[in-house]
Write a protein that holds these residues in place. Structure first.
Motif, PDB file in Angstrom:
ATOM      1  N   PHE A  20       0.828   3.212   9.279  1.00  0.00           N
ATOM      2  CA  PHE A  20       0.164   4.517   9.215  1.00  0.00           C
ATOM      3  C   PHE A  20       0.523   5.254  10.499  1.00  0.00           C
ATOM      4  CE2 PHE A  20      -3.479   7.197  10.302  1.00  0.00           C
ATOM      5  CZ  PHE A  20      -3.601   7.940   9.148  1.00  0.00           C
ATOM      6  N   LYS A  44       1.908   7.295   5.315  1.00  0.00           N
ATOM      7  CA  LYS A  44       1.901   5.849   5.107  1.00  0.00           C
ATOM      8  C   LYS A  44       3.263   5.465   4.531  1.00  0.00           C
ATOM      9  CE  LYS A  44      -3.040   5.614   4.203  1.00  0.00           C
ATOM     10  NZ  LYS A  44      -4.094   5.277   3.249  1.00  0.00           N
ATOM     11  N   ASN A  64      -0.584  -2.214   8.985  1.00  0.00           N
ATOM     12  CA  ASN A  64      -1.497  -2.774   7.993  1.00  0.00           C
ATOM     13  C   ASN A  64      -0.935  -4.105   7.491  1.00  0.00           C
ATOM     14  OD1 ASN A  64      -3.160  -0.466   8.149  1.00  0.00           O
ATOM     15  ND2 ASN A  64      -1.815   0.595   6.721  1.00  0.00           N
TER      16      ASN A  64
END
Length: 185
Positions: A20, A44, A64
Protein backbone atom coordinates in the motif's frame (compact mmCIF):
# COMPACT_ATOMS: atom_id res chain seq x y z
CA UNK A 1 20.81 -8.65 0.42
CA UNK A 2 22.53 -10.83 2.98
CA UNK A 3 23.44 -13.54 0.50
CA UNK A 4 24.07 -11.63 -2.72
CA UNK A 5 25.25 -14.58 -4.86
CA UNK A 6 22.93 -17.22 -3.41
CA UNK A 7 20.40 -18.25 -6.07
CA UNK A 8 17.93 -19.47 -3.44
CA UNK A 9 18.05 -16.09 -1.72
CA UNK A 10 17.49 -14.32 -5.03
CA UNK A 11 14.49 -16.52 -5.82
CA UNK A 12 13.10 -15.96 -2.33
CA UNK A 13 13.21 -12.20 -2.77
CA UNK A 14 11.42 -12.46 -6.14
CA UNK A 15 8.18 -13.50 -4.41
CA UNK A 16 5.45 -10.89 -4.85
CA UNK A 17 3.91 -9.12 -1.88
CA UNK A 18 0.93 -6.76 -1.77
CA UNK A 19 1.87 -3.21 -0.79
CA UNK A 20 0.00 0.00 0.00
CA UNK A 21 1.64 3.25 -1.15
CA UNK A 22 1.78 6.00 1.48
CA UNK A 23 3.41 8.46 -0.91
CA UNK A 24 2.98 9.01 -4.63
CA UNK A 25 5.83 7.76 -6.84
CA UNK A 26 6.65 9.42 -10.17
CA UNK A 27 8.59 7.80 -13.00
CA UNK A 28 7.59 4.30 -11.97
CA UNK A 29 6.20 1.78 -14.42
CA UNK A 30 4.50 -0.96 -12.45
CA UNK A 31 1.81 -1.71 -15.00
CA UNK A 32 3.00 -1.50 -18.64
CA UNK A 33 -0.59 -0.93 -19.82
CA UNK A 34 -1.01 2.15 -17.59
CA UNK A 35 -1.22 5.54 -19.29
CA UNK A 36 1.05 7.32 -16.80
CA UNK A 37 4.34 6.42 -15.19
CA UNK A 38 3.30 7.20 -11.64
CA UNK A 39 1.74 5.47 -8.69
CA UNK A 40 -0.77 7.46 -6.69
CA UNK A 41 -0.89 7.66 -2.92
CA UNK A 42 -3.20 4.94 -1.59
CA UNK A 43 -2.57 2.59 -4.49
CA UNK A 44 -2.50 -1.14 -3.76
CA UNK A 45 -0.16 -3.14 -5.99
CA UNK A 46 1.98 -6.27 -5.84
CA UNK A 47 5.75 -5.85 -5.99
CA UNK A 48 8.68 -8.23 -5.70
CA UNK A 49 9.82 -8.53 -2.11
CA UNK A 50 13.25 -6.98 -2.75
CA UNK A 51 11.63 -3.79 -4.10
CA UNK A 52 8.88 -3.70 -1.47
CA UNK A 53 11.52 -4.09 1.25
CA UNK A 54 13.54 -1.11 -0.02
CA UNK A 55 10.41 1.05 -0.35
CA UNK A 56 9.32 -0.01 3.15
CA UNK A 57 12.67 1.11 4.57
CA UNK A 58 12.06 4.53 2.98
CA UNK A 59 8.57 4.58 4.52
CA UNK A 60 6.95 4.85 1.10
CA UNK A 61 4.87 1.67 1.41
CA UNK A 62 3.46 -0.71 3.98
CA UNK A 63 3.67 -4.41 3.23
CA UNK A 64 0.61 -6.63 3.62
CA UNK A 65 0.62 -10.41 4.04
CA UNK A 66 0.84 -12.34 0.78
CA UNK A 67 -1.63 -15.13 0.00
CA UNK A 68 0.78 -17.88 1.12
CA UNK A 69 0.35 -16.69 4.73
CA UNK A 70 -3.40 -16.06 4.64
CA UNK A 71 -5.98 -17.45 7.05
CA UNK A 72 -6.81 -20.40 4.78
CA UNK A 73 -3.20 -21.59 4.82
CA UNK A 74 -3.01 -21.17 8.59
CA UNK A 75 -6.14 -23.25 9.12
CA UNK A 76 -4.87 -25.98 6.79
CA UNK A 77 -1.55 -26.11 8.65
CA UNK A 78 -3.37 -26.35 11.98
CA UNK A 79 -5.60 -29.14 10.67
CA UNK A 80 -3.01 -31.34 8.91
CA UNK A 81 0.36 -29.67 8.35
CA UNK A 82 2.15 -32.56 6.56
CA UNK A 83 -0.44 -32.76 3.78
CA UNK A 84 -0.47 -29.03 2.92
CA UNK A 85 1.13 -28.26 -0.43
CA UNK A 86 3.38 -25.38 0.63
CA UNK A 87 5.53 -25.61 -2.49
CA UNK A 88 2.67 -24.44 -4.74
CA UNK A 89 2.04 -21.48 -2.43
CA UNK A 90 5.65 -20.42 -1.92
CA UNK A 91 8.66 -22.52 -2.84
CA UNK A 92 10.75 -20.86 -0.10
CA UNK A 93 7.98 -20.66 2.51
CA UNK A 94 10.16 -20.54 5.63
CA UNK A 95 12.92 -18.28 4.33
CA UNK A 96 10.37 -15.89 2.86
CA UNK A 97 8.38 -15.88 6.09
CA UNK A 98 11.50 -15.07 8.12
CA UNK A 99 12.32 -12.13 5.84
CA UNK A 100 8.73 -10.90 5.81
CA UNK A 101 7.98 -11.21 9.54
CA UNK A 102 9.72 -8.02 10.78
CA UNK A 103 8.12 -5.91 8.03
CA UNK A 104 4.42 -6.68 8.58
CA UNK A 105 2.10 -5.87 11.44
CA UNK A 106 1.02 -9.51 11.94
CA UNK A 107 3.27 -10.90 14.68
CA UNK A 108 1.97 -14.48 14.45
CA UNK A 109 4.01 -15.42 11.38
CA UNK A 110 6.89 -16.62 13.54
CA UNK A 111 4.60 -18.97 15.46
CA UNK A 112 3.08 -20.23 12.20
CA UNK A 113 6.53 -20.92 10.71
CA UNK A 114 7.77 -22.64 13.86
CA UNK A 115 4.69 -24.83 14.23
CA UNK A 116 4.58 -25.81 10.56
CA UNK A 117 8.28 -26.59 10.48
CA UNK A 118 8.25 -28.75 13.63
CA UNK A 119 5.32 -30.86 12.46
CA UNK A 120 6.49 -31.17 8.85
CA UNK A 121 10.11 -31.87 9.84
CA UNK A 122 9.01 -34.74 12.07
CA UNK A 123 6.88 -36.16 9.26
CA UNK A 124 9.73 -35.75 6.75
CA UNK A 125 12.15 -37.67 8.96
CA UNK A 126 9.54 -40.36 9.54
CA UNK A 127 9.14 -40.78 5.77
CA UNK A 128 12.91 -41.01 5.26
CA UNK A 129 13.40 -43.71 7.88
CA UNK A 130 10.26 -45.78 7.35
CA UNK A 131 8.89 -45.34 3.84
CA UNK A 132 10.28 -46.76 0.65
CA UNK A 133 11.67 -44.24 -1.80
CA UNK A 134 8.78 -44.99 -4.20
CA UNK A 135 6.10 -43.99 -1.68
CA UNK A 136 8.13 -40.96 -0.63
CA UNK A 137 7.97 -39.65 -4.19
CA UNK A 138 4.29 -38.83 -3.58
CA UNK A 139 5.32 -36.83 -0.52
CA UNK A 140 8.17 -34.85 -2.11
CA UNK A 141 6.07 -32.53 -4.34
CA UNK A 142 4.43 -31.10 -1.21
CA UNK A 143 7.75 -30.04 0.33
CA UNK A 144 9.26 -26.57 0.11
CA UNK A 145 12.81 -26.10 -1.13
CA UNK A 146 14.14 -26.00 2.43
CA UNK A 147 12.29 -29.19 3.37
CA UNK A 148 13.49 -30.94 0.21
CA UNK A 149 17.10 -30.13 1.13
CA UNK A 150 16.53 -31.58 4.62
CA UNK A 151 14.88 -34.68 3.15
CA UNK A 152 17.78 -35.29 0.77
CA UNK A 153 20.35 -34.82 3.57
CA UNK A 154 18.48 -37.27 5.81
CA UNK A 155 18.13 -39.74 2.95
CA UNK A 156 21.87 -39.62 2.23
CA UNK A 157 22.59 -40.08 5.93
CA UNK A 158 20.26 -43.08 6.14
CA UNK A 159 21.81 -44.63 3.03
CA UNK A 160 25.32 -44.22 4.42
CA UNK A 161 24.24 -45.70 7.76
CA UNK A 162 22.67 -48.74 6.10
CA UNK A 163 25.78 -49.26 3.99
CA UNK A 164 27.99 -49.07 7.08
CA UNK A 165 25.75 -51.41 9.08
CA UNK A 166 25.64 -54.07 6.36
CA UNK A 167 29.36 -54.39 6.15
CA UNK A 168 31.19 -51.24 5.43
CA UNK A 169 34.51 -50.71 7.08
CA UNK A 170 34.12 -50.53 10.85
CA UNK A 171 37.29 -48.57 11.41
CA UNK A 172 39.35 -46.49 9.05
CA UNK A 173 43.06 -46.11 9.47
CA UNK A 174 44.21 -42.53 9.62
CA UNK A 175 46.45 -41.69 6.68
CA UNK A 176 49.21 -40.50 8.97
CA UNK A 177 49.42 -43.94 10.60
CA UNK A 178 50.19 -45.61 7.29
CA UNK A 179 53.49 -43.81 6.84
CA UNK A 180 56.71 -45.35 8.02
CA UNK A 181 59.12 -43.43 10.16
CA UNK A 182 62.44 -42.36 8.85
CA UNK A 183 65.29 -44.44 10.13
CA UNK A 184 67.67 -42.53 12.31
CA UNK A 185 71.39 -43.15 11.81
Amino acid sequence: MAKYYDIDDILTEEEFVPVFFHKPANGVTIDPSAETNCVEQGAKVELPFWLAHELHLRQAVSINLPACFDQKTRLEIQADAPSVDLRSRCQYFYEFGCKLQPLVTDRTIGILLSTAFKIRYKETLTKVYTAAHITASKFLPLLTKEETNLYEAAHLSMTAFKKWRIGGPRFQRASILGRKRKESN
